[in-house]
Design a protein around this motif. Structure first.
Motif, PDB file in Angstrom:
ATOM      1  N   LEU A 101     -18.435  16.636 -13.340  1.00 53.77           N
ATOM      2  CA  LEU A 101     -19.328  17.790 -13.397  1.00 53.77           C
ATOM      3  C   LEU A 101     -18.564  19.098 -13.533  1.00 53.77           C
ATOM      4  N   GLY A 102     -17.410  19.202 -12.889  1.00 55.55           N
ATOM      5  CA  GLY A 102     -16.635  20.436 -12.956  1.00 55.55           C
ATOM      6  C   GLY A 102     -17.272  21.548 -12.142  1.00 55.55           C
ATOM      7  N   GLN A 103     -16.802  22.793 -12.356  1.00 55.68           N
ATOM      8  CA  GLN A 103     -17.242  23.923 -11.543  1.00 55.68           C
ATOM      9  C   GLN A 103     -17.928  25.030 -12.336  1.00 55.68           C
ATOM     10  N   LYS A 104     -18.261  24.788 -13.613  1.00 57.92           N
ATOM     11  CA  LYS A 104     -18.948  25.820 -14.392  1.00 57.92           C
ATOM     12  C   LYS A 104     -20.290  26.160 -13.761  1.00 57.92           C
ATOM     13  N   ASN A 105     -20.650  27.455 -13.847  1.00 55.32           N
ATOM     14  CA  ASN A 105     -21.975  27.872 -13.412  1.00 55.32           C
ATOM     15  C   ASN A 105     -22.921  27.757 -14.604  1.00 55.32           C
ATOM     16  N   ALA A 106     -23.802  26.783 -14.584  1.00 58.18           N
ATOM     17  CA  ALA A 106     -24.624  26.454 -15.748  1.00 58.18           C
ATOM     18  C   ALA A 106     -25.501  27.619 -16.186  1.00 58.18           C
ATOM     19  N   ALA A 107     -26.136  28.292 -15.239  1.00 54.46           N
ATOM     20  CA  ALA A 107     -27.041  29.390 -15.601  1.00 54.46           C
ATOM     21  C   ALA A 107     -26.280  30.535 -16.249  1.00 54.46           C
ATOM     22  N   ILE A 108     -25.112  30.861 -15.712  1.00 54.92           N
ATOM     23  CA  ILE A 108     -24.297  31.942 -16.286  1.00 54.92           C
ATOM     24  C   ILE A 108     -23.849  31.582 -17.692  1.00 54.92           C
ATOM     25  N   GLU A 109     -23.320  30.377 -17.854  1.00 50.12           N
ATOM     26  CA  GLU A 109     -22.826  29.952 -19.165  1.00 50.12           C
ATOM     27  C   GLU A 109     -23.959  29.865 -20.189  1.00 50.12           C
ATOM     28  N   ALA A 110     -25.101  29.325 -19.778  1.00 56.16           N
ATOM     29  CA  ALA A 110     -26.239  29.207 -20.695  1.00 56.16           C
ATOM     30  C   ALA A 110     -26.750  30.581 -21.105  1.00 56.16           C
ATOM     31  N   ALA A 111     -26.835  31.501 -20.153  1.00 54.81           N
ATOM     32  CA  ALA A 111     -27.306  32.857 -20.457  1.00 54.81           C
ATOM     33  C   ALA A 111     -26.375  33.537 -21.456  1.00 54.81           C
ATOM     34  N   LYS A 112     -25.074  33.390 -21.268  1.00 55.23           N
ATOM     35  CA  LYS A 112     -24.106  33.976 -22.211  1.00 55.23           C
ATOM     36  C   LYS A 112     -24.302  33.406 -23.612  1.00 55.23           C
ATOM     37  N   PRO A 158     -31.644   7.507 -30.667  1.00 54.32           N
ATOM     38  CA  PRO A 158     -31.454   8.769 -31.389  1.00 54.32           C
ATOM     39  C   PRO A 158     -32.596   9.164 -32.318  1.00 54.32           C
ATOM     40  N   GLY A 159     -33.792   8.610 -32.112  1.00 56.26           N
ATOM     41  CA  GLY A 159     -34.897   8.889 -33.023  1.00 56.26           C
ATOM     42  C   GLY A 159     -35.243  10.358 -33.145  1.00 56.26           C
ATOM     43  N   ARG A 160     -35.104  11.115 -32.045  1.00 63.51           N
ATOM     44  CA  ARG A 160     -35.453  12.524 -32.056  1.00 63.51           C
ATOM     45  C   ARG A 160     -34.340  13.418 -32.604  1.00 63.51           C
ATOM     46  N   LEU A 161     -33.185  12.841 -32.872  1.00 58.74           N
ATOM     47  CA  LEU A 161     -32.053  13.665 -33.287  1.00 58.74           C
ATOM     48  C   LEU A 161     -32.340  14.407 -34.588  1.00 58.74           C
ATOM     49  N   ALA A 162     -33.036  13.768 -35.519  1.00 58.11           N
ATOM     50  CA  ALA A 162     -33.362  14.433 -36.784  1.00 58.11           C
ATOM     51  C   ALA A 162     -34.200  15.678 -36.535  1.00 58.11           C
ATOM     52  N   SER A 163     -35.140  15.586 -35.596  1.00 57.12           N
ATOM     53  CA  SER A 163     -35.970  16.748 -35.265  1.00 57.12           C
ATOM     54  C   SER A 163     -35.146  17.851 -34.611  1.00 57.12           C
ATOM     55  N   ILE A 164     -34.209  17.462 -33.753  1.00 53.26           N
ATOM     56  CA  ILE A 164     -33.356  18.458 -33.104  1.00 53.26           C
ATOM     57  C   ILE A 164     -32.485  19.162 -34.136  1.00 53.26           C
ATOM     58  N   LYS A 165     -31.909  18.396 -35.062  1.00 51.12           N
ATOM     59  CA  LYS A 165     -31.089  19.004 -36.114  1.00 51.12           C
ATOM     60  C   LYS A 165     -31.900  20.001 -36.947  1.00 51.12           C
ATOM     61  N   ARG A 166     -33.151  19.661 -37.200  1.00 51.42           N
ATOM     62  CA  ARG A 166     -34.006  20.510 -38.033  1.00 51.42           C
ATOM     63  C   ARG A 166     -34.543  21.732 -37.288  1.00 51.42           C
ATOM     64  N   ASP A 167     -34.903  21.559 -36.007  1.00 50.62           N
ATOM     65  CA  ASP A 167     -35.697  22.580 -35.325  1.00 50.62           C
ATOM     66  C   ASP A 167     -34.974  23.372 -34.248  1.00 50.62           C
ATOM     67  N   VAL A 168     -33.809  22.916 -33.801  1.00 50.63           N
ATOM     68  CA  VAL A 168     -33.136  23.565 -32.674  1.00 50.63           C
ATOM     69  C   VAL A 168     -31.792  24.149 -33.124  1.00 50.63           C
ATOM     70  N   ASP A 169     -31.609  25.451 -32.888  1.00 53.40           N
ATOM     71  CA  ASP A 169     -30.375  26.127 -33.291  1.00 53.40           C
ATOM     72  C   ASP A 169     -29.222  25.853 -32.335  1.00 53.40           C
ATOM     73  N   GLN A 170     -29.549  25.664 -31.056  1.00 52.15           N
ATOM     74  CA  GLN A 170     -28.515  25.593 -30.038  1.00 52.15           C
ATOM     75  C   GLN A 170     -28.987  24.711 -28.883  1.00 52.15           C
ATOM     76  N   VAL A 171     -28.156  23.742 -28.499  1.00 52.21           N
ATOM     77  CA  VAL A 171     -28.463  22.872 -27.359  1.00 52.21           C
ATOM     78  C   VAL A 171     -27.464  23.165 -26.245  1.00 52.21           C
ATOM     79  N   LEU A 172     -27.985  23.368 -25.040  1.00 53.11           N
ATOM     80  CA  LEU A 172     -27.169  23.681 -23.870  1.00 53.11           C
ATOM     81  C   LEU A 172     -27.361  22.556 -22.861  1.00 53.11           C
ATOM     82  N   SER A 173     -26.332  21.737 -22.705  1.00 53.31           N
ATOM     83  CA  SER A 173     -26.423  20.511 -21.915  1.00 53.31           C
ATOM     84  C   SER A 173     -25.900  20.704 -20.502  1.00 53.31           C
ATOM     85  N   ILE A 174     -26.503  19.977 -19.540  1.00 54.08           N
ATOM     86  CA  ILE A 174     -26.019  20.011 -18.158  1.00 54.08           C
ATOM     87  C   ILE A 174     -25.407  18.676 -17.739  1.00 54.08           C
ATOM     88  N   LEU A 175     -25.223  17.772 -18.710  1.00 54.27           N
ATOM     89  CA  LEU A 175     -24.601  16.472 -18.434  1.00 54.27           C
ATOM     90  C   LEU A 175     -23.325  16.353 -19.246  1.00 54.27           C
TER      91      LEU A 175
END
Length: 365
Positions: free
Chosen positions: A347-358, A124-141
């Motif tokens: 994995l389910g059936q969500k369409n990742a590109a559609i959900e991420a774009a929204k 988790p070393g990069r987690l501090a940077s993500i908390k500081r610099d990234v507003d929104q994370v969209l995961s595919i896993l």
């Protein structure tokens, strides 16, 4: 609105193209500044400002490209300031993109990360940077969101995995074997990845199996985005290369040898038995052993948390061991297909590109 989008490799280019198409459906006035490849260029309708083909590397081979990457980072930072987007969208390629995220944050830009850094693999070393610099994370896993949330980062959503729709929507070419002049022998598919250095290290080991399995034809999944001379130099006349037809190849193969990466998941969605291989520079492997915290490298094994897909890593990745593993898989005694069913359910059936774009469009401040 204005979207500044960065993908650093072939797979990111494909995912980026799907995301761009969905953003354009929601935002009819969308404008893009992009770093990507031919797929993103086609989706946008104009060439990407930076060609991601010059950015791919593997492990210690970064040392050969550090100056090129540094120059590209400077170029991207300069254009970020002049373009002044409503949102910065980063796709995978964490070493480069996390530096860009920090720059964007310092200059007041909103940052969304689609396919985030695999901190569950490297610690988790990069987690501090993500908390500081990234507003929104969209995961595919599907397991990734819980990992982040359990460590205090809650601006993450599992949007589905793009491979689910990609595989389901692919129309298999019924004339694939005839079109490529393949013979009637059963096929062993070779998927050596998309990075030049990775292919140079792994493909010779893969094609060497032709000496052991003469009753089978070995066929390489090649990419036209890469020089054809690369495959010609590495493949003997007994091994054929088919270009940009990976899913058609997977669909007719009996078994696959796969370089570690998303292709393992694609094979699972096609129900194809597989062995995953990984080989990098010895020095890079030495450092990876120090930082990698996971038990498995195959995504299938990570999903089910057990070693159902054989993994031949670095010094275990030899011609003899690969031959023995393929012999076992071809005997039909593998339990992989039961694990594949679990993977599909997760994995389910969500369409990742559609959900991420929204998520991206609706979150723009």
């Amino acid at each position: 609105m204005r979207y500044y989008i960065i993908a650093g490799e072939h797979s990111g280019d494909m995912h980026g193209a799907d995301l761009i198409r969905q953003i354009k459906k929601i935002d009819h006035h969308a404008d893009f500044w992009s770093c990507g490849g031919p797929a993103m260029s086609q989706a946008i309708g104009k060439p990407c400002r930076v060609d991601c083909g010059q950015m791919a590397y593997m492990g210690i081979d970064f040392l050969k490209k550090w100056y090129t990457l540094w120059r590209l980072l400077q170029f991207c930072q300069k254009n970020l300031i002049s373009y002044r987007p409503d949102v910065v969208i980063l796709i995978d390629y964490s070493g480069f993109n996390m530096k860009l995220a920090a720059f964007a944050r310092r200059n007041g830009f909103q940052v969304a990360y689609y396919i985030p850094p695999k901190i569950w693999a490297h610690g988790p070393g990069r987690l501090a940077s993500i908390k500081r610099d990234v507003d929104q994370v969209l995961s595919i896993l599907p397991f990734e969101a819980a990992y982040y949330q359990n460590r205090g980062y809650h601006s993450i959503a599992y949007v589905g995995n793009p491979l689910v729709q990609k595989v389901a929507g692919h129309c298999i070419n019924p004339s694939f074997i005839a079109d490529n002049r393949l013979d009637k022998r059963p096929i062993i598919a070779l998927l050596p990845g998309s990075r030049l250095d990775e292919i140079r290290r792994i493909l010779p080991l893969m094609v060497a199996q032709a000496d052991y399995f003469k009753a089978y034809q070995l066929v390489v999944a090649g990419l036209r985005a890469l020089p054809t001379s690369l495959y010609t130099a590495l493949c003997p006349s007994t091994v054929q290369v088919v270009y940009d037809q990976t899913y058609d190849l997977i669909a007719v193969a009996k078994v696959a040898i796969i370089a570690s990466g998303t292709a393992s998941l694609e094979a699972a969605l096609f129900n194809l038995p597989q062995v995953v291989v990984y080989k990098t520079h010895p020095l890079a492997y030495f450092f990876y052993k120090k930082i990698v915290t996971i038990k498995h490298i195959s995504l299938v094994n990570l999903f089910v948390d057990q070693a159902v897909v054989p993994e031949l890593i670095q010094y275990q990745c030899t011609r003899e061991k690969l031959c023995a593993t393929l012999t076992h898989l071809l005997s039909g005694s593998s339990s992989q297909k039961a694990a594949y069913q679990v993977v599909r359910q997760l994995l389910g059936q969500k369409n990742a590109a559609i959900e991420a774009a929204k998520c991206i469009v609706t979150s723009i401040k």
